[in-house]
Design an enzyme around this catalytic site. Structure first.
Site, PDB file in Angstrom:
ATOM      1  N   GLY A 280       6.106   3.095  -8.576  1.00 37.81           N
ATOM      2  CA  GLY A 280       7.433   3.411  -9.087  1.00 37.81           C
ATOM      3  C   GLY A 280       8.389   2.509  -8.485  1.00 37.81           C
TER       4      GLY A 280
ATOM      5  CE  LYS B 271      -2.244   0.558  -4.106  1.00 40.49           C
ATOM      6  NZ  LYS B 271      -2.254   1.381  -5.162  1.00 40.49           N
TER       7      LYS B 271
ATOM      8  CB  VAL C 152      -0.901   0.132   1.295  1.00 40.86           C
ATOM      9  CG1 VAL C 152      -1.841   1.508   1.305  1.00 40.86           C
ATOM     10  CG2 VAL C 152      -1.677  -1.286   1.442  1.00 40.86           C
TER      11      VAL C 152
ATOM     12  CB  ILE D 197       3.740   6.179   2.004  1.00 40.61           C
ATOM     13  CG1 ILE D 197       3.791   7.152   0.625  1.00 40.61           C
ATOM     14  CG2 ILE D 197       3.290   6.850   3.035  1.00 40.61           C
ATOM     15  CD1 ILE D 197       2.439   7.818   0.236  1.00 40.61           C
TER      16      ILE D 197
HETATM   17  N1  HSE Z   1      -1.592   1.507 -10.230  1.00 41.59           N
HETATM   18  C1  HSE Z   1      -1.208   1.727  -9.133  1.00 41.59           C
HETATM   19  C2  HSE Z   1      -1.678   3.484  -8.781  1.00 41.59           C
HETATM   20  C3  HSE Z   1       0.239   1.847  -8.571  1.00 41.59           C
HETATM   21  O1  HSE Z   1      -1.719   4.087 -10.023  1.00 41.59           O
HETATM   22  O2  HSE Z   1      -1.164   4.086  -7.733  1.00 41.59           O
HETATM   23  C4  HSE Z   1       0.270   0.268  -8.005  1.00 41.59           C
HETATM   24  O3  HSE Z   1      -0.526   0.039  -6.850  1.00 41.59           O
END
Ligand code: HSE
Length: 442
Positions: free
Chosen positions: A309, A206, A133, A137
């Site tokens: 990332g 999440k 999640v 962070i």
């Molecule tokens: N696809 C997700 C986002 C990243 O755009 O935050 C991976 O959880």
């Protein structure tokens, strides 16, 4: 001086996160070993295709296609391959063979988390998932450890970077949803099939993980109410600006009292919402993530940063690796999941919040009174009304024929609000219900 034996680390997957985990671990291995008190030896990196392009250079001799052999020889298994199968099977094998596991796999945890935690507990292994999640962070550890002595009331999270990027462009650059989505796709934020992000599936996974941790209760992804951003229009974003709000896709996890039973329960939901322009979450721009936590003693806390990332997410994975490895060296109780509260998961109809409703109405005497009556019949209290007159027609006969009403409510239940909106839609003085948005963070 390091006296402990080398710990054997298997990495499953060398995609954007896996390649960065491997590369950072090889680059900083000595420094991390000093923090742990043991050498960290990468025994192999399981991949499907030995020749696939990678985002970082990885010594070819470390790549292998037989994941099972790597898992069986490892002290710690890092799963960064994603997807449900074979990731689930590999993690089960790793845990049952006594290895600690680190995963970034939110989809797997949100659907098979409870069974994996049960296996881990049975065999005394540990399952770490800081990267699942909010990318880089730190939010899992703060919820599980730092706030373990407090009582979390509510979490408001911007946990999907792609949708935040899209809504931010609509807000700041005047894009339509389609234009902003095209830009997100071009930048590589959105996949060719953007469903997981824009329909809220990623955020719902999440939310399930955050709600489970915050409320010591198993919350499965099926228990998360989910609405994505497909229906958000530029008009809604502009209207929000005029009334001092921004539109964000929020994961809202709350402990609340079930209006039916009077007992405590948990609500987890993902939907677009208006938040006041002065709220800290309104300042989360671009593809960044933030999780705003309201706790009884701590008050309000916000955790902010890069939510995705490869290299950023690798930071969270390596933090877990150092924790897992230190437990091998110095022992300790580990990170057992706590689901002791076992609160009921409440449906969206039990939630109460504030709403902003935009109506196109006829502009003639008595209309406001009729609309106000509909609200009061359902026990929904109106907090503010803004009216703008819409002039239609042309020439000398031009007369004002319609008006736009923006109605803000006090806190009301979803059930009462839905009944009010149904009656508004059927009312002869309402031309159209233009928009209904929840208001959070007030
Ligand atoms: N696809 C997700 C986002 C990243 O755009 O935050 C991976 O959880």
């Amino acid at each position: 001086m390091i006296e402990y034996r080398n710990l054997k680390i298997a990495i499953l997957g060398a995609g954007s996160v896996g390649a960065q985990v491997a590369s950072l671990l090889l680059e900083h291995g000595e420094e991390l070993a000093n923090r742990v008190g043991a050498g960290l030896e990468v025994v192999g990196i399981a991949v499907r295709d030995l020749d696939a392009p990678r985002t970082a250079e990885i010594p070819r001799e470390l790549l292998a296609t037989d994941a099972r052999s790597l898992i069986l020889g490892a002290d710690i298994v890092i799963e960064v391959m994603g997807g449900i199968e074979p990731a689930r099977e590999y993690l089960e094998l790793a845990l049952t063979s006594g290895a600690d596991v680190i995963t970034a796999n939110k989809a797997l945890l949100a659907t098979h988390g409870p069974e994996l935690f049960a296996i881990a507990e049975q065999v005394g292994a540990q399952l770490y998932y800081e990267a699942a999640v909010g990318g880089a962070i730190p939010i899992i550890r703060p919820l599980r450890d730092s706030l373990a002595g407090d009582r979390v009331h509510r979490i408001l999270g911007i946990v999907n970077g792609t949708t935040n990027y899209i809504l931010d462009r609509m807000d700041r650059d005047g894009d339509t949803l389609e234009q902003a989505l095209a830009a997100a796709t071009e930048l590589g934020y959105a996949e060719a099939d953007p469903t997981a992000d824009i329909d809220g599936f990623d955020a719902a996974q999440k939310a399930a993980i955050l709600a489970s941790l915050a409320f010591h209760t198993t919350v499965a992804v099926d228990g998360v109410h989910r609405e994505g951003i497909r229906t958000v229009t530029r008009d809604q974003v502009v209207a929000a600006q005029r009334s001092g709000f921004v539109v964000k896709l929020l994961a809202v996890c709350e402990r609340l009292v079930d209006p039916e039973t009077g007992r405590d329960g948990v609500s987890a939901r993902v939907h677009p919402a208006l938040i006041p322009a002065g709220h800290p979450l309104a300042a989360v721009h671009g593809a960044n993530n933030a999780v705003f936590v309201e706790a009884e003693a701590a008050g309000s806390l916000m955790f902010y940063g890069a939510g995705a990332g490869g290299r950023q997410t690798a930071s969270a994975v390596l933090g877990d690796l150092v924790s897992a490895a230190r437990r091998h060296v110095v022992g300790g109780p580990g990170v057992a999941e706590s689901t002791h509260a076992d609160l009921p998961i409440l449906p969206i109809s039990s939630v109460s919040t504030r709403y902003q409703i935009t109506l196109s109405v006829l502009d003639r005497p008595g209309v406001l009174a009729q609309i106000a009556t509909l609200f009061s019949e359902h026990g929904v209290s109106v907090e503010a009304v803004q009216q703008s007159v819409v002039t239609v027609g042309g020439g000398e006969d031009e007369e004002s024929a319609g008006a736009t009403l923006v109605i803000g409510t006090h806190r009301a239940t979803e059930k009462a609000l839905a009944a009010t909106v149904a009656d508004l839609a059927g009312s002869p003085v309402v031309a159209r219900v233009e928009s209904v948005l929840r208001v959070e963070g007030l």
